[in-house]
Design a protein around this motif. Structure first.
Motif, PDB file in Angstrom:
ATOM      1  N   SER A   1       0.970  -1.155  -0.044  1.00  0.00           N
ATOM      2  CA  SER A   1      -0.063   0.089   0.027  1.00  0.00           C
ATOM      3  C   SER A   1       0.976   1.207  -0.025  1.00  0.00           C
ATOM      4  N   ASP A   2       0.208   2.275   0.034  1.00  0.00           N
ATOM      5  CA  ASP A   2       0.884   3.694  -0.052  1.00  0.00           C
ATOM      6  C   ASP A   2       1.912   3.675   1.277  1.00  0.00           C
ATOM      7  N   ASP A   3       1.308   3.264   2.460  1.00  0.00           N
ATOM      8  CA  ASP A   3       1.929   3.239   3.679  1.00  0.00           C
ATOM      9  C   ASP A   3       3.176   2.469   3.583  1.00  0.00           C
ATOM     10  N   ASP A   4       3.356   1.316   2.744  1.00  0.00           N
ATOM     11  CA  ASP A   4       4.768   0.638   2.530  1.00  0.00           C
ATOM     12  C   ASP A   4       5.760   1.542   1.868  1.00  0.00           C
ATOM     13  N   ILE A   5       5.233   2.351   0.796  1.00  0.00           N
ATOM     14  CA  ILE A   5       5.926   3.289   0.042  1.00  0.00           C
ATOM     15  C   ILE A   5       6.613   4.352   0.994  1.00  0.00           C
ATOM     16  N   PHE A   6       5.740   4.849   1.646  1.00  0.00           N
ATOM     17  CA  PHE A   6       6.305   6.141   2.568  1.00  0.00           C
ATOM     18  C   PHE A   6       7.076   5.413   3.742  1.00  0.00           C
ATOM     19  N   ALA A   7       6.823   4.306   4.109  1.00  0.00           N
ATOM     20  CA  ALA A   7       7.883   3.689   5.203  1.00  0.00           C
ATOM     21  C   ALA A   7       9.280   3.406   4.563  1.00  0.00           C
ATOM     22  N   GLY A   8       9.234   3.476   3.247  1.00  0.00           N
ATOM     23  CA  GLY A   8      10.549   3.486   2.588  1.00  0.00           C
ATOM     24  C   GLY A   8      11.500   2.100   2.666  1.00  0.00           C
ATOM     25  N   LYS A   9      10.777   0.916   3.086  1.00  0.00           N
ATOM     26  CA  LYS A   9      11.449  -0.284   3.604  1.00  0.00           C
ATOM     27  C   LYS A   9      11.252  -1.238   2.537  1.00  0.00           C
ATOM     28  N   VAL A  10      12.544  -1.915   2.190  1.00  0.00           N
ATOM     29  CA  VAL A  10      12.785  -2.862   1.088  1.00  0.00           C
ATOM     30  C   VAL A  10      12.516  -4.205   1.580  1.00  0.00           C
ATOM     31  N   THR A  11      11.096  -4.631   1.155  1.00  0.00           N
ATOM     32  CA  THR A  11      10.923  -6.070   1.822  1.00  0.00           C
ATOM     33  C   THR A  11      10.787  -7.232   0.588  1.00  0.00           C
ATOM     34  N   ASP A  12      10.659  -8.382   0.910  1.00  0.00           N
ATOM     35  CA  ASP A  12      10.548  -9.318  -0.265  1.00  0.00           C
ATOM     36  C   ASP A  12       9.304  -9.245  -1.162  1.00  0.00           C
ATOM     37  N   LYS A  13       8.253  -8.525  -0.448  1.00  0.00           N
ATOM     38  CA  LYS A  13       7.076  -8.141  -1.499  1.00  0.00           C
ATOM     39  C   LYS A  13       7.485  -7.122  -2.266  1.00  0.00           C
ATOM     40  N   TRP A  14       8.202  -5.873  -1.797  1.00  0.00           N
ATOM     41  CA  TRP A  14       8.537  -5.080  -2.520  1.00  0.00           C
ATOM     42  C   TRP A  14       9.540  -5.245  -3.730  1.00  0.00           C
ATOM     43  N   ARG A  15      10.546  -6.334  -3.346  1.00  0.00           N
ATOM     44  CA  ARG A  15      11.266  -6.563  -4.387  1.00  0.00           C
ATOM     45  C   ARG A  15      10.671  -7.361  -5.627  1.00  0.00           C
ATOM     46  N   SER A  16       9.662  -8.270  -5.145  1.00  0.00           N
ATOM     47  CA  SER A  16       8.769  -9.015  -5.999  1.00  0.00           C
ATOM     48  C   SER A  16       8.044  -7.978  -6.913  1.00  0.00           C
TER      49      SER A  16
END
Length: 424
Positions: free
Chosen positions: A321-336
């Motif tokens: 979600s937008d919250d994940d983007i604003f948090a700015g953390k690279v996670t496995d979900k983000w990499r995928s």
């Protein structure tokens, strides 16, 4: 200087080619907004048919739950009310067809008319030379790699490309420059009125004069310029895109338009057997690829401005979600998620590459250099472990030096003979 000073609509009523030079001669009216920032092709392949009508391939079908592969779907979309409408891709492709038809019309009319030398009054040539020289300086300062490539073009073509680049840059500065917070829809309306005057031969300042001269010499249509301004309007009120169809239209407005502006200047190779429409479509697709790359590179920077230029539905499919983007953390979900976004951008680059070979030989290198260098930005995002929150992916000087001869070699490849015969 305040942006407001150079978005005021001109009041001059001069209409002749010589007259527009007179309109800037008095006081040499000139404003320079260039204090910061920068901004600067798809053969009809895998097409589907609907009742005999060719429709555009749809790039928006990205199934993140099932391997993230792209599939081609109909360019028709269904609204919440159940109405079937054209997708953004098909709407944009209609613009491509109109641009290609315009060029073919203009080419035939020029072949049938008597060619008379331009008549220039004393002082007009030197004034235009000064205007183009200023455009050259701006391009050389803010688009160094592209500028080097333009030096391979004929003098008339390179000047025209410089003039178009400068207009696009000034337009981009309206919403992304140092005075962006003061720009209103009314200011953009004035900028569009000023554009209309340029195409009527009534420039407001020296830089406008270079573009006015360019559009009087080449079959350049005003619609892509209007559409770019529309993209700037979107940036004033829209900061989220619910799906790729919406994002596609935005990318066309702010970047795909550049390709449509440029093809009439760069020219199509005489030996090319491709349709005019396919060459324009390739130019459009390269612009889209570049803009998608910009978006993926600048996720963190845009987030700090409260903007998310990523399809909301695809974020949700990836569990983000937008919250994940604003948090700015690279996670496995983000990499995928990023892997799939990069894959789509590369498809656009691959589709556009064939079209570059259809351009005139002198124009291929700068376009191919842009393609090669921008595609390498995607490689850098991967090298940064998909951290586009705190790290900016870019191609260093050494990488650029190595890429230029590669791009030059690729630009020497002649048009493919198997492409469909050009429509005359």
């Amino acid at each position: 200087m305040s942006v407001a000073l150079w978005v005021i609509s001109p009041t001059s009523e001069v209409s002749t080619k010589t007259g527009f030079l007179d309109s800037i001669r008095e006081g040499n009216r000139f404003s320079d907004p260039f204090k910061s920032v920068s901004r600067p092709q798809n053969l009809v392949c895998n097409s589907q048919f609907n009742n005999g009508e060719k429709i555009r391939p749809n790039y928006s079908s990205l199934d993140l739950k099932n391997g993230g592969r792209f599939s081609l779907k109909s360019s028709m979309v269904t609204s919440p009310a159940g109405e079937v409408t054209l997708s953004s891709e098909q709407k944009v492709y209609d613009v491509v067809l109109k641009q290609a038809a315009l060029v073919k019309r203009e080419s035939k009319s020029r072949e049938n008319m008597e060619v008379n030398p331009d008549i220039a009054l004393p002082g007009s040539v030197s004034l235009l030379s000064e205007a183009y020289e200023r455009c050259r300086e701006v391009c050389a300062e803010y688009a160094k790699t592209f500028y080097l490539g333009t030096l391979l073009m004929t003098p008339e073509r390179r000047r025209a490309i410089w003039a178009i680049y400068v207009w696009c840059r000034r337009t981009d500065e309206l919403v992304d420059g140092p005075n962006a917070s003061h720009i209103t829809p009314t200011a953009l309306d004035r900028w569009e009125a000023r554009l209309e005057d340029i195409f009527k031969g009534r420039p407001f300042d020296m830089l406008d004069a270079a573009l006015a001269d360019t559009v009087s010499k080449f079959p350049v249509d005003i619609q892509p310029f209007r559409d770019m301004i529309e993209g700037m309007r979107m940036d004033l009120w829209k900061s989220r895109y619910k799906n790729f169809d919406e994002l596609y239209l935005y990318c066309y407005y702010v970047a795909g338009t550049v390709g449509l502006m440029s093809v009439p200047i760069m020219g199509i190779a005489p030996e090319s057997k491709a349709t005019t429409e396919s060459v324009y479509n390739a130019a459009l697709t390269l612009g889209l690829a570049n803009q998608l790359t910009n978006i993926l590179r600048d996720v963190g920077e845009d987030a700090r401005r409260g903007r998310v230029y990523l399809p909301q539905d695809e974020l949700a499919q990836a569990g983000l979600s937008d919250d994940d983007i604003f948090a700015g953390k690279v996670t496995d979900k983000w990499r995928s998620f990023m892997k799939k976004q990069i894959e789509r951008a590369r498809i656009f680059f691959d589709d556009s590459e064939k079209g570059v070979a259809e351009l005139s030989s002198a124009s291929r290198w700068p376009v191919m250099a842009s393609l090669v260098l921008y595609r390498q930005i995607l490689d850098q995002i991967e090298a940064n472990d998909y951290d586009n929150f705190t790290k900016r992916a870019y191609v260093g000087k050494a990488g650029k030096i190595l890429a230029l001869p590669i791009a030059y070699g690729m630009s020497l490849v002649p048009p493919e003979p198997q492409l469909s015969q050009r429509h005359e």
